[in-house]
Design an enzyme around this catalytic site. Structure first.
Site, PDB file in Angstrom:
ATOM      1  N   THR A 192       2.651   0.098   1.924  1.00 47.33           N
ATOM      2  CA  THR A 192       2.006   0.311   0.460  1.00 47.33           C
ATOM      3  C   THR A 192       0.760   1.076   0.560  1.00 47.33           C
ATOM      4  O   THR A 192       0.386   1.507   1.461  1.00 47.33           O
ATOM      5  CB  THR A 192       1.680  -1.291   0.188  1.00 47.33           C
ATOM      6  OG1 THR A 192       0.546  -1.451   1.046  1.00 47.33           O
ATOM      7  CG2 THR A 192       2.582  -2.385   0.299  1.00 47.33           C
ATOM      8  N   GLU A 336       6.962  -4.994  -1.123  1.00 46.53           N
ATOM      9  CA  GLU A 336       7.060  -6.485  -0.401  1.00 46.53           C
ATOM     10  C   GLU A 336       8.216  -6.889  -1.026  1.00 46.53           C
ATOM     11  O   GLU A 336       8.579  -7.936  -0.512  1.00 46.53           O
ATOM     12  CB  GLU A 336       5.950  -7.222  -0.822  1.00 46.53           C
ATOM     13  CG  GLU A 336       4.450  -6.767  -0.162  1.00 46.53           C
ATOM     14  CD  GLU A 336       3.649  -5.714  -1.010  1.00 46.53           C
ATOM     15  OE1 GLU A 336       4.402  -5.149  -1.946  1.00 46.53           O
ATOM     16  OE2 GLU A 336       2.588  -5.625  -0.732  1.00 46.53           O
ATOM     17  N   LYS A 448      -1.749   4.459 -11.818  1.00 43.32           N
ATOM     18  CA  LYS A 448      -0.796   5.012 -11.638  1.00 43.32           C
ATOM     19  C   LYS A 448      -0.619   6.338 -12.273  1.00 43.32           C
ATOM     20  O   LYS A 448      -0.436   6.104 -13.697  1.00 43.32           O
ATOM     21  CB  LYS A 448       0.385   4.027 -11.984  1.00 43.32           C
ATOM     22  CG  LYS A 448       0.775   3.047 -11.095  1.00 43.32           C
ATOM     23  CD  LYS A 448       2.133   2.394 -11.207  1.00 43.32           C
ATOM     24  CE  LYS A 448       2.375   1.903  -9.771  1.00 43.32           C
ATOM     25  NZ  LYS A 448       3.673   1.114  -9.820  1.00 43.32           N
ATOM     26  N   TRP A 453       0.454   6.855  -6.796  1.00 40.44           N
ATOM     27  CA  TRP A 453      -0.498   5.936  -7.288  1.00 40.44           C
ATOM     28  C   TRP A 453      -1.988   6.799  -6.634  1.00 40.44           C
ATOM     29  O   TRP A 453      -2.004   7.515  -5.823  1.00 40.44           O
ATOM     30  CB  TRP A 453      -0.423   4.663  -5.892  1.00 40.44           C
ATOM     31  CG  TRP A 453       0.513   3.881  -6.574  1.00 40.44           C
ATOM     32  CD1 TRP A 453       1.624   4.140  -7.543  1.00 40.44           C
ATOM     33  CD2 TRP A 453       0.443   2.446  -6.354  1.00 40.44           C
ATOM     34  NE1 TRP A 453       2.005   2.600  -7.805  1.00 40.44           N
ATOM     35  CE2 TRP A 453       1.501   1.547  -7.090  1.00 40.44           C
ATOM     36  CE3 TRP A 453      -0.428   1.529  -5.509  1.00 40.44           C
ATOM     37  CZ2 TRP A 453       1.787   0.471  -6.950  1.00 40.44           C
ATOM     38  CZ3 TRP A 453      -0.162   0.314  -5.738  1.00 40.44           C
ATOM     39  CH2 TRP A 453       1.048  -0.416  -6.135  1.00 40.44           C
TER      40      TRP A 453
END
Ligand code: AMP
Length: 553
Positions: A192, A336, A448, A453
């Site tokens: 992530t 996730e 974003k 990101w």
């Protein structure tokens, strides 16, 4: 009583064998920017995946659950890696080619990648990073690119040619000694973004990939069949390209891979020429494509439906595509959750007008993703479309921990997992009585921008490294072109003065150039919460109300 059913492990190996035999004629088309794209059947790609597995084991000595990383665009070779690496028992680690180099170094070292398969066009990115990756012993280069870049960088690393490695191996599935895999063992990993600290590794199992692929193939989700051609714009380094490559190998849906041609113009060209029936990408891609075809019309009519997710899809965008005859399916998910967490099929029997309020929600939960909303005090909230809480989920393709830096070691941060094992998504929203999710906010403050990101924390940390800066908070603000861009709110140390151009210059080189904010504001102090954290909600509100003296440059 035990069942009387066979206990067959759900593995990527089965997906590989099934796709290359049952859907032998289905194709992966890779855009080349030249007169002809490269076309490869599932039989060929599957055979090459077998060759890759054999080469990784036989030539490079990859064994057990060693990590084999990819630094690649979306293309046929990347699909081969997707299948070969997990099937041979190793762990596929997809490296995000848009990460700043220090994060790339962090994740490759954290995962202890032993091999990196890289597209030749990405060697300028890999070469400067490679000397900082002590665990990497082999680099396998695929496609055109300047190999000489590796000459110095890779003194201790063996460099191989992808095609040469494959050429020495048999493509016969049965010629390779596939390991007997536990379906719960790791198959692939993805980090992530490090919004609150370092990036965290999610390790998908064979079982989670298998079940997620089956869900992706339901008509409520992607609903792909052999008759479809899906344009996979979502990068293969972004949560397994939302599961599309594995799902398509299960059902024989054809794939159109854009490789590095991700700009609106080539995307519009490839849609007009190859006529995909489906596509998957983040909203910014669709915004860009819309602007492109508005300026220079192309025929997008082949795309009966497209999946949009990764950030909220603006209703206006959905409407614009409706007018072009392209139906948008809005989905929510996260690394996730493998990532498909919702699907967007409105209830039956509704008129288009009645369907609309359902279509603009984040969607409906499939059987594998069980939701609940937790209020600020932890109490579980009702599904009344009004009570807003943090979304928590659990299910067979939802993470229960993060990779801890060595096999068997796990991290279960309290802010990410509840005591009873649910994933805390960090997303805040409401759920309707019939199970449709609407996100009202997100707990995370990540920015974003253009589908990528930007970590506000990285920008803040970099800014606060400037000698004249006392405090700096960075928040996402809406931007017509990129969806969101960072706004930097800065407090100077007493008696110090510094211009915005100097601060921009200071950031350049410390973060990626495209991450440097254009919007700046000086304030006397950054608003704080009761526990002393920056209160970004307040900053966003001040910006929205025009209370900040913002300079744009
Ligand atoms: P990632 O792990 O990069 O896939 O990012 C996951 C996060 O993206 C989620 O926790 C949400 O904050 C956001 N996200 C994903 N899909 C949507 C959506 N459809 N609407 C709003 N936010 C979304």
């Amino acid at each position: 009583m035990l069942s009387t059913m066979q206990d067959v492990p759900l593995t990527v190996t089965r997906i590989l064998r099934h796709g290359m035999t049952m859907h032998a004629m289905s194709r992966i088309t890779t855009w080349t920017g030249e007169a002809e794209p490269r076309r490869r059947s599932f039989a060929e790609a599957g055979g090459r995946a077998v060759q890759l597995a054999a080469a990784l084991r036989g030539e490079l000595g990859v064994c057990d659950d060693e990590r084999v990383a990819t630094l690649m665009w979306n293309n046929a070779e990347h699909v081969e890696a997707y299948l070969a690496i997990p099937a041979m028992g190793a762990i596929l680690h997809t490296l995000n080619l848009r990460l700043p180099s220090e994060q790339l170094i962090y994740v490759a070292n954290h995962a202890e990648d032993r091999v990196i398969i890289v597209n030749g066009s990405l060697l300028p990115l890999l070469a400067p990073v490679l000397p900082h990756l002590p665990t990497v012993e082999h680099v396998v280069v695929s496609g055109p690119g300047d190999r000489s870049l590796l000459a110095e960088a890779a003194a201790d690393v063996q460099v191989h040619e992808y095609e040469e490695l494959l050429a020495g191996q048999s493509p016969d599935f049965d010629a390779f000694d596939w390991p007997d895999l536990d379906e719960r063992s790791g198959a692939a990993m993805c980090y992530t973004s490090g919004t609150t600290g370092d990036p965290k590794g999610v390790v998908f199992s064979h079982r989670s990939i298998y079940l997620h692929s089956m869900q992706a193939n339901t008509t409520a989700a992607l609903g792909l069949t052999e008759k479809d051609l899906t344009l996979v714009v979502v990068p293969q380094f972004h949560v397994n390209a939302w599961g599309v490559p594995h799902a398509t190998f299960m059902v024989g849906a054809n794939m159109l891979m854009p490789d590095r041609f991700l700009q609106p113009a080539p995307l519009a060209d490839m849609i007009e020429r190859e006529r995909p029936t489906h596509a998957a990408a983040v909203p910014t891609i669709w915004q860009g494509l819309l602007a492109e075809v508005t300026a220079r019309p192309r025929d997008l009519s082949s795309m009966a439906r497209v999946t949009i997710g990764g950030s909220a899809c603006p209703p206006a965008l959905m409407e614009a595509y409706d007018k072009l005859g392209v139906r948008v399916l809005h989905t929510w998910g996260m690394t996730e959750t493998s990532p498909l967490g919702t699907t967007t099929d409105p209830p039956a029997g509704l008129t288009p007008e009645e369907e609309w309020p359902y279509r603009i929600t984040q969607g409906h939960f499939p059987v594998g993703v069980e939701p609940r909303l937790a209020g600020p005090d932890g109490a579980i909230l009702p599904w009344d479309n009004e009570s807003a809480g943090e979304l928590e989920v659990r299910g067979p393709w939802v993470a229960r921990a993060y990779y801890g830096g060595s096999p068997g070691k796990e991290l279960v941060p309290e802010d990410k997992f509840s005591e009873d094992g649910w994933l805390r998504t960090g997303d805040v929203g409401v759920i309707s009585p019939d199970g449709y999710l609407t996100l009202t906010d997100r707990a995370k403050d990540v920015i974003k921008s253009g589908g990528e990101w930007i970590s506000s924390v990285s920008l803040e940390n970099a800014l606060m490294g400037h000698p004249a800066v006392l405090e700096a908070a960075v928040v996402a603000v809406p931007d017509d072109r990129w969806g969101e861009r960072p706004l930097a709110v800065v407090v100077l140390k007493e008696g110090r003065a510094v211009g915005y151009p100097e601060l921009k210059e200071f950031l350049t080189g410390r973060v990626e150039r495209w991450q440097v904010p254009e919007r700046w504001a000086l304030v006397a102090s950054v608003p704080k919460t009761s526990v002393g954290k920056f209160d970004k909600k307040v900053i966003r509100r001040q910006y929205a109300n025009g209370e900040l003296d913002v300079t744009r440059l």
